[in-house]
Design a protein around this motif. Structure first.
Motif, PDB file in Angstrom:
ATOM      1  N   ALA A 113       0.812  -1.220   0.000  1.00 49.47           N
ATOM      2  CA  ALA A 113       0.000   0.000   0.000  1.00 49.47           C
ATOM      3  C   ALA A 113       0.848   1.274   0.000  1.00 49.47           C
ATOM      4  O   ALA A 113       0.378   2.335  -0.405  1.00 49.47           O
ATOM      5  CB  ALA A 113      -0.932  -0.001   1.211  1.00 49.47           C
ATOM      6  N   LEU A 114       2.106   1.172   0.442  1.00 52.48           N
ATOM      7  CA  LEU A 114       2.903   2.396   0.634  1.00 52.48           C
ATOM      8  C   LEU A 114       3.985   2.620  -0.423  1.00 52.48           C
ATOM      9  O   LEU A 114       4.377   3.769  -0.662  1.00 52.48           O
ATOM     10  CB  LEU A 114       3.598   2.358   2.011  1.00 52.48           C
ATOM     11  CG  LEU A 114       2.729   2.645   3.234  1.00 52.48           C
ATOM     12  CD1 LEU A 114       3.478   2.293   4.519  1.00 52.48           C
ATOM     13  CD2 LEU A 114       2.322   4.118   3.261  1.00 52.48           C
ATOM     14  N   ILE A 115       4.506   1.552  -1.009  1.00 51.73           N
ATOM     15  CA  ILE A 115       5.741   1.698  -1.799  1.00 51.73           C
ATOM     16  C   ILE A 115       5.467   1.603  -3.300  1.00 51.73           C
ATOM     17  O   ILE A 115       4.856   0.644  -3.772  1.00 51.73           O
ATOM     18  CB  ILE A 115       6.774   0.625  -1.378  1.00 51.73           C
ATOM     19  CG1 ILE A 115       7.276   0.893   0.046  1.00 51.73           C
ATOM     20  CG2 ILE A 115       7.947   0.558  -2.358  1.00 51.73           C
ATOM     21  CD1 ILE A 115       8.179   2.100   0.227  1.00 51.73           C
ATOM     22  N   GLU A 116       5.942   2.625  -4.028  1.00 51.93           N
ATOM     23  CA  GLU A 116       5.917   2.594  -5.492  1.00 51.93           C
ATOM     24  C   GLU A 116       7.352   2.654  -5.999  1.00 51.93           C
ATOM     25  O   GLU A 116       8.281   2.925  -5.221  1.00 51.93           O
ATOM     26  CB  GLU A 116       5.171   3.809  -6.013  1.00 51.93           C
ATOM     27  CG  GLU A 116       3.723   3.739  -5.651  1.00 51.93           C
ATOM     28  CD  GLU A 116       2.889   4.760  -6.392  1.00 51.93           C
ATOM     29  OE1 GLU A 116       2.159   4.349  -7.283  1.00 51.93           O
ATOM     30  OE2 GLU A 116       2.993   5.950  -6.057  1.00 51.93           O
ATOM     31  N   ASP A 117       7.511   2.473  -7.309  1.00 52.85           N
ATOM     32  CA  ASP A 117       8.853   2.505  -7.913  1.00 52.85           C
ATOM     33  C   ASP A 117       9.659   3.695  -7.411  1.00 52.85           C
ATOM     34  O   ASP A 117       9.187   4.833  -7.486  1.00 52.85           O
ATOM     35  CB  ASP A 117       8.736   2.618  -9.442  1.00 52.85           C
ATOM     36  CG  ASP A 117       8.431   1.270 -10.064  1.00 52.85           C
ATOM     37  OD1 ASP A 117       8.647   0.247  -9.400  1.00 52.85           O
ATOM     38  OD2 ASP A 117       7.969   1.265 -11.224  1.00 52.85           O
ATOM     39  N   GLY A 118      10.841   3.422  -6.933  1.00 50.97           N
ATOM     40  CA  GLY A 118      11.761   4.494  -6.538  1.00 50.97           C
ATOM     41  C   GLY A 118      11.533   5.033  -5.139  1.00 50.97           C
ATOM     42  O   GLY A 118      12.341   5.817  -4.636  1.00 50.97           O
ATOM     43  N   ASP A 119      10.459   4.628  -4.475  1.00 56.56           N
ATOM     44  CA  ASP A 119      10.242   5.092  -3.093  1.00 56.56           C
ATOM     45  C   ASP A 119      11.279   4.455  -2.166  1.00 56.56           C
ATOM     46  O   ASP A 119      11.792   3.368  -2.446  1.00 56.56           O
ATOM     47  CB  ASP A 119       8.844   4.692  -2.598  1.00 56.56           C
ATOM     48  CG  ASP A 119       7.755   5.569  -3.181  1.00 56.56           C
ATOM     49  OD1 ASP A 119       8.080   6.648  -3.706  1.00 56.56           O
ATOM     50  OD2 ASP A 119       6.578   5.162  -3.100  1.00 56.56           O
ATOM     51  N   GLY A 140      10.676  -0.593  -4.649  1.00 56.19           N
ATOM     52  CA  GLY A 140      11.252   0.444  -3.786  1.00 56.19           C
ATOM     53  C   GLY A 140      12.708   0.184  -3.458  1.00 56.19           C
ATOM     54  O   GLY A 140      13.258  -0.879  -3.786  1.00 56.19           O
ATOM     55  N   ASN A 141      13.330   1.171  -2.833  1.00 54.61           N
ATOM     56  CA  ASN A 141      14.737   1.050  -2.431  1.00 54.61           C
ATOM     57  C   ASN A 141      14.845   1.028  -0.917  1.00 54.61           C
ATOM     58  O   ASN A 141      14.521   2.025  -0.266  1.00 54.61           O
ATOM     59  CB  ASN A 141      15.555   2.249  -2.938  1.00 54.61           C
ATOM     60  CG  ASN A 141      15.588   2.299  -4.442  1.00 54.61           C
ATOM     61  OD1 ASN A 141      15.642   1.259  -5.102  1.00 54.61           O
ATOM     62  ND2 ASN A 141      15.517   3.503  -4.994  1.00 54.61           N
ATOM     63  N   ASN A 162      19.616  11.731   8.881  1.00 56.84           N
ATOM     64  CA  ASN A 162      20.499  11.725   7.705  1.00 56.84           C
ATOM     65  C   ASN A 162      19.999  10.814   6.592  1.00 56.84           C
ATOM     66  O   ASN A 162      20.379  10.980   5.441  1.00 56.84           O
ATOM     67  CB  ASN A 162      21.919  11.296   8.101  1.00 56.84           C
ATOM     68  CG  ASN A 162      22.604  12.358   8.917  1.00 56.84           C
ATOM     69  OD1 ASN A 162      22.172  13.514   8.908  1.00 56.84           O
ATOM     70  ND2 ASN A 162      23.655  11.982   9.644  1.00 56.84           N
ATOM     71  N   ALA A 163      19.165   9.848   6.941  1.00 52.94           N
ATOM     72  CA  ALA A 163      18.695   8.895   5.918  1.00 52.94           C
ATOM     73  C   ALA A 163      17.455   9.390   5.183  1.00 52.94           C
ATOM     74  O   ALA A 163      17.077   8.843   4.147  1.00 52.94           O
ATOM     75  CB  ALA A 163      18.402   7.549   6.577  1.00 52.94           C
ATOM     76  N   ILE A 164      16.817  10.442   5.729  1.00 55.96           N
ATOM     77  CA  ILE A 164      15.545  10.908   5.141  1.00 55.96           C
ATOM     78  C   ILE A 164      15.797  11.687   3.854  1.00 55.96           C
ATOM     79  O   ILE A 164      16.697  12.536   3.783  1.00 55.96           O
ATOM     80  CB  ILE A 164      14.781  11.786   6.167  1.00 55.96           C
ATOM     81  CG1 ILE A 164      14.325  10.924   7.343  1.00 55.96           C
ATOM     82  CG2 ILE A 164      13.590  12.486   5.513  1.00 55.96           C
ATOM     83  CD1 ILE A 164      13.688  11.691   8.486  1.00 55.96           C
ATOM     84  N   THR A 165      15.007  11.372   2.801  1.00 56.15           N
ATOM     85  CA  THR A 165      15.044  12.158   1.560  1.00 56.15           C
ATOM     86  C   THR A 165      13.586  12.456   1.181  1.00 56.15           C
ATOM     87  O   THR A 165      12.657  12.014   1.859  1.00 56.15           O
ATOM     88  CB  THR A 165      15.686  11.375   0.390  1.00 56.15           C
ATOM     89  OG1 THR A 165      14.767  10.364  -0.051  1.00 56.15           O
ATOM     90  CG2 THR A 165      17.010  10.745   0.758  1.00 56.15           C
ATOM     91  N   SER A 166      13.416  13.139   0.059  1.00 58.18           N
ATOM     92  CA  SER A 166      12.040  13.448  -0.375  1.00 58.18           C
ATOM     93  C   SER A 166      11.313  12.185  -0.824  1.00 58.18           C
ATOM     94  O   SER A 166      10.096  12.198  -0.988  1.00 58.18           O
ATOM     95  CB  SER A 166      12.059  14.478  -1.502  1.00 58.18           C
ATOM     96  OG  SER A 166      12.830  13.950  -2.571  1.00 58.18           O
ATOM     97  N   ARG A 167      12.042  11.068  -1.029  1.00 53.91           N
ATOM     98  CA  ARG A 167      11.385   9.819  -1.447  1.00 53.91           C
ATOM     99  C   ARG A 167      11.060   8.893  -0.271  1.00 53.91           C
ATOM    100  O   ARG A 167      10.529   7.813  -0.455  1.00 53.91           O
ATOM    101  CB  ARG A 167      12.276   9.018  -2.429  1.00 53.91           C
ATOM    102  CG  ARG A 167      12.645   9.669  -3.738  1.00 53.91           C
ATOM    103  CD  ARG A 167      11.466  10.010  -4.636  1.00 53.91           C
ATOM    104  NE  ARG A 167      10.417   9.021  -4.852  1.00 53.91           N
ATOM    105  CZ  ARG A 167      10.218   8.346  -5.971  1.00 53.91           C
ATOM    106  NH1 ARG A 167      11.051   8.481  -6.978  1.00 53.91           N
ATOM    107  NH2 ARG A 167       9.197   7.538  -6.116  1.00 53.91           N
ATOM    108  N   THR A 168      11.434   9.294   0.940  1.00 52.93           N
ATOM    109  CA  THR A 168      11.214   8.391   2.086  1.00 52.93           C
ATOM    110  C   THR A 168       9.722   8.181   2.339  1.00 52.93           C
ATOM    111  O   THR A 168       8.991   9.148   2.554  1.00 52.93           O
ATOM    112  CB  THR A 168      11.844   8.962   3.379  1.00 52.93           C
ATOM    113  OG1 THR A 168      13.196   9.281   3.117  1.00 52.93           O
ATOM    114  CG2 THR A 168      11.757   7.954   4.525  1.00 52.93           C
ATOM    115  N   LYS A 169       9.293   6.932   2.323  1.00 52.46           N
ATOM    116  CA  LYS A 169       7.888   6.630   2.570  1.00 52.46           C
ATOM    117  C   LYS A 169       7.654   6.168   3.998  1.00 52.46           C
ATOM    118  O   LYS A 169       6.695   6.539   4.636  1.00 52.46           O
ATOM    119  CB  LYS A 169       7.421   5.526   1.602  1.00 52.46           C
ATOM    120  CG  LYS A 169       6.720   5.989   0.349  1.00 52.46           C
ATOM    121  CD  LYS A 169       5.636   6.964   0.642  1.00 52.46           C
ATOM    122  CE  LYS A 169       4.751   7.386  -0.504  1.00 52.46           C
ATOM    123  NZ  LYS A 169       4.231   6.310  -1.296  1.00 52.46           N
TER     124      LYS A 169
END
Ligand code: PMP
Ligand code: GLU
Length: 401
Positions: A113-119, A140-141, A162-169
């Protein structure tokens, strides 16, 4: 080369390191090999009698059809709500609960439900082997955050930040942790919650070992710390570990209504419900006498002391004393690169193979948990098996130089 007919997503993941090691040890035992298996992440106790009886009663009462709703019988959902309120200070309505085929399915449904390509999903290592590959299966990664033995194998707020990016789900938190036995303290969790406050990042809090704590460790659910975060947290639990019910396949999750509704939608297309009879057994587990948990916990506590002290006496082995779950995760990196009667020990995987062949002891290499240079032994095994297993490991390691 002709293109594979199979999906890259499936080709790219590994079979579960734990399930595969378990299968390999089982196969060797069936062949009659003299093997002590300290692989399985499951209690060696029988499911308590009152729970087994409830399942038999369920069969006799005709509870042998699909459950309605598929996401869990209402009585069990209510019992799960009561458990969360009683044990964790968390209030949910039954509509916010999903009952699945083990906690493994709860986690995977949430990831679907949460992860799409590149998330991205933040996963502290050492981690239970299924999280990262479930994220990969959805395209996802996994962003792996290594934690240190000296930091009690806990991710710090700074590491999370430090691990958070705009793609972090989502961020995954597993306390008590499989494989390290680390238990996050309230202070650890408050610091992590502060980092996540004001973001849109979800938390999957895998609390399946909640009841297996030692040294007066306290279990705290991050969802109970901050109401804002509770709205983005899926709390995962199940009956496999606390009630010796691994084969019954009952896990559950509680979380925000929108996430649970999507997970329930996925479940209707996937497994329908988990076994009806098992749901009645789980109902008895959660509402019946609870002293079985303490009886098993005390036994695990003794075995933990036994195995930790044995491992720490072995040259080249350094074993963290776990405060929860039923695994030890000794560091064996000093032994890597040495030679053995069966050849060079190149890594933890070859050390594990060496122990299997030379000592007849099965364990799981740390690589399967994102932590090369370690081994995982389960101490959910009889005390005399553990003692004999440690004698054999010690003797075999003595032949490495
Ligand atoms: N989470 C962790 C950390 C585990 O060790 C396990 C063990 N199988 C699970 C989830 C899944 O448990 P189950 O599917 O048996 O409920
Ligand atoms: N969780 C257990 C283990 O880690 C059982 C196997 C699995 O589901 O991974 O050994």
């Amino acid at each position: 080369m002709p293109k594979s007919p199979f999906t890259q997503r499936v080709l790219n993941i590994q079979a579960s390191a734990t399930v595969s090691a378990f299968a390999k040890a089982g196969e060797l035992k069936r062949q009659g090999v003299d093997l002590i298996s300290l692989v399985a992440g499951e209690p060696d106790f029988e499911t308590p009698a009152h729970i087994r009886d409830a399942a038999i009663r369920a069969i006799e009462a005709g509870h042998t059809r699909y459950t309605n709703p598929a996401s869990g019988i209402p009585e069990l959902k209510q019992a799960i709500c009561d458990k969360f309120e009683r044990d964790n200070g968390l209030r949910y309505s039954p509509s916010q609960i999903i009952v699945t085929c083990g906690a493994k399915q709860t986690i995977f449904d949430a990831i679907i439900a949460l992860i799409e390509d590149g998330d991205e999903a933040i996963i502290p290592a050492p981690y239970w082997t299924s999280y990262a590959d479930q994220v990969r299966l959805m395209g996802g990664n996994p962003i792996i955050v290594p934690t240190a033995q000296d930091a009690d194998f806990c991710m710090t707020a700074r590491q999370l930040q430090n691990a958070i990016t705009s793609r972090t789900k989502f961020a995954l938190l597993n306390s008590p942790c499989n494989p390290t036995g680390a238990v996050y303290t309230r202070e650890n969790l408050e610091a992590l919650a502060d980092v996540l406050a004001g973001t849109t990042i979800y938390v999957i809090a895998d609390e399946i070992y909640e009841k297996l704590l030692y040294d007066n460790a306290e279990h705290v659910s991050i969802a109970a710390l901050l109401p804002e975060l509770a709205d983005r947290t899926l709390v995962v639990n199940g009956v496999s570990k606390s009630y010796a019910m691994t084969g019954w396949r009952v896990g559950y999750g509680a979380g925000p209504q929108n996430l649970i509704d999507l997970m329930i939608k996925v479940q209707t297309q996937e497994t329908t419900n988990t076994c009806t009879i098992s749901q009645y057994a789980a109902l008895e587990a959660l509402t019946g006498p609870q002293n079985c948990i303490e009886r098993m916990r005390r036994a695990f506590a003794k075995r933990r002391d036994q195995i930790v002290s044995r491992l720490n006496q072995m040259p080249g082995v350094s074993c963290f004393s776990p405060r929860g779950a039923f695994y030890v995760f000794p560091r064996v990196s000093e032994l890597i690169g040495n030679s053995s009667p069966r050849g060079r020990i190149d890594n933890d995987v070859s050390l594990c193979d060496f122990l299997l062949e030379e000592a007849g002891v099965a364990c799981v290499p740390g690589t399967g948990f994102g932590a090369p240079g370690y081994l995982r032994f389960s101490y959910a095994a009889a005390a005399d098996e553990i003692a004999q297993g440690m004698d054999r490991v010690e003797a075999a390691l003595g032949r490495i130089e």
